[in-house]
Design an enzyme around this catalytic site. Structure first.
Site, PDB file in Angstrom:
ATOM      1  N   CYS A 178     -28.576   8.120 -26.268  1.00 23.12           N
ATOM      2  CA  CYS A 178     -28.413   8.161 -27.720  1.00 23.12           C
ATOM      3  C   CYS A 178     -28.471   9.626 -28.138  1.00 23.12           C
ATOM      4  O   CYS A 178     -29.513  10.271 -27.966  1.00 23.12           O
ATOM      5  CB  CYS A 178     -29.519   7.361 -28.387  1.00 23.12           C
ATOM      6  N   CYS A 206     -22.435   9.068 -34.802  1.00 24.74           N
ATOM      7  CA  CYS A 206     -22.704   8.608 -33.437  1.00 24.74           C
ATOM      8  C   CYS A 206     -22.379   9.725 -32.431  1.00 24.74           C
ATOM      9  O   CYS A 206     -21.203  10.033 -32.187  1.00 24.74           O
ATOM     10  CB  CYS A 206     -21.923   7.345 -33.089  1.00 24.74           C
TER      11      CYS A 206
HETATM   12  O1  PYC Z   1     -25.804   8.895 -31.602  1.00 27.32           O
HETATM   13  O2  PYC Z   1     -25.299   8.406 -29.537  1.00 27.32           O
HETATM   14  C1  PYC Z   1     -25.677   8.094 -30.662  1.00 27.32           C
HETATM   15  C2  PYC Z   1     -26.024   6.672 -30.908  1.00 27.32           C
HETATM   16  C3  PYC Z   1     -25.896   5.621 -30.052  1.00 27.32           C
HETATM   17  C4  PYC Z   1     -26.354   4.483 -30.725  1.00 27.32           C
HETATM   18  C5  PYC Z   1     -26.750   4.889 -31.974  1.00 27.32           C
HETATM   19  N1  PYC Z   1     -26.535   6.235 -32.077  1.00 27.32           N
END
Ligand code: PYC
Length: 317
Positions: free
Chosen positions: A92, A242
């Site tokens: 993450c 993300c």
């Molecule tokens: O920022 O890699 C990320 C992530 C994965 C799931 C939620 N955030």
């Protein structure tokens, strides 16, 4: 306090809108070894944390947990195991940014480079002097391009499959319009895609499950190059752009000849918060994605698990 009360210390932050709850202390022993080797110890002895700390009544379903661990690798500041409402996460990146700001908050680190061991490899996180965090991620790559999948109620959808520390199906230019008002329909769409991929046996390399679906559209303003909506395992969307998803996107852009070393890609989330990214090429179509974002610590607390509380381990459990 009596022994029927277990106390777990946590520090919360959000990274461009997406929450991270770092578990600092008070957790059962999950054993030693690499972070990957410790995953089974987490499942055996600490899995209750997912519902107890992230679910109601203490948390909410979109929270990502980060168990802070010592690393046995000399070059690493620490190790971390990420989890959410559905299970363990491979990695993450927004959580890594949150962890770095948490370590700064407690005075463990200052500005500069810090290596962190994750279950999928070592990442290098730089705490920048002005407060943002830049993460040089694990090697990322596009595995398959233009894969078709038949999605019930939506027809045939095309997407790329890429690794950015998690497996992603990346859809550009299909599906509902990317706007905050469409979160509910975007959630329905991306969950339907995830189901369809699984039913069709479409996977990442080595049969790994694709557990994130990412939809792209035009940027909302001149602060970014594209906007996304990312569905995570467990049915919650990512409030940030993300980080592992942005890494997967950077790898796809590079493979398509649309992103050169040295160029910056600014990825907006559905909330219009932005990660900026660039790549360092490796062999073949592999790259090291380098992603910058901001996080803020917003709570420090001690969770109480009272054996007499009917919801001591969360409502969802
Ligand atoms: O920022 O890699 C990320 C992530 C994965 C799931 C939620 N955030």
């Amino acid at each position: 306090m009596s022994e029927k009360l277990q106390r777990i210390s946590v520090i919360d932050s959000h990274t461009e809108g997406e929450p991270t709850r770092v578990v600092m202390d008070g957790v059962p022993d999950i054993g030693g070894g690499t972070m990957r080797e410790r995953l089974s110890g987490f499942v055996e002895n600490a899995d209750f944390l997912r519902a107890a700390l992230l679910g109601e009544p203490r948390g909410f379903e979109a929270m990502v947990g980060a168990l802070l661990c010592d690393s046995e690798l000399e070059e690493c500041e620490c190790g971390v195991i990420f989890f959410n409402n559905a299970g363990l996460l491979n990695h993450c990146l927004h959580g890594t940014i949150g962890l770095v700001k948490t370590l700064e908050f407690i005075g463990q680190i200052t500005a500069g480079e810090h290596r962190i061991e994750t279950p999928v490899g070592i990442v290098t996180a730089t705490l920048n002097p002005e407060g943002s965090v830049t993460v040089a991620n694990v090697p990322s790559y596009r595995y398959r391009k233009s894969v078709a999948v038949e999605v019930s109620g939506w027809g045939e959808i095309m997407g790329d499959i890429a690794w950015g520390g998690n497996w992603f199906f990346l859809i550009d230019g299909f599906g509902p319009e990317l706007s905050y008002d469409n979160i509910s329909i975007l959630s329905d769409f991306t969950l339907a895609v995830m189901d369809a991929l699984s039913s069709a046996g479409i996977t990442g390399e080595n049969g790994d499950r694709i557990d994130h679906v990412e939809v792209f559209g035009p940027p909302p303003d001149d602060q970014s190059d594209s906007r996304n909506f990312v569905m995570c395992p467990g049915g919650q969307y990512d409030r940030s752009p993300c980080g592992t998803g942005t890494s997967a996107k950077l790898a796809c852009l590079y493979d398509a000849g649309k992103l050169k070393p040295g160029s910056i890609w600014r990825q907006s989330s559905i909330l219009k918060t932005v990660f900026s990214g660039r790549i360092e090429p490796l062999e073949g179509n592999r790259v090291i994605p380098i992603v910058t974002g901001r996080a803020w610590v917003n709570s420090q607390s001690v969770m109480i698990i009272d054996q007499d509380d009917p919801f001591a381990f969360g409502i969802a459990r």
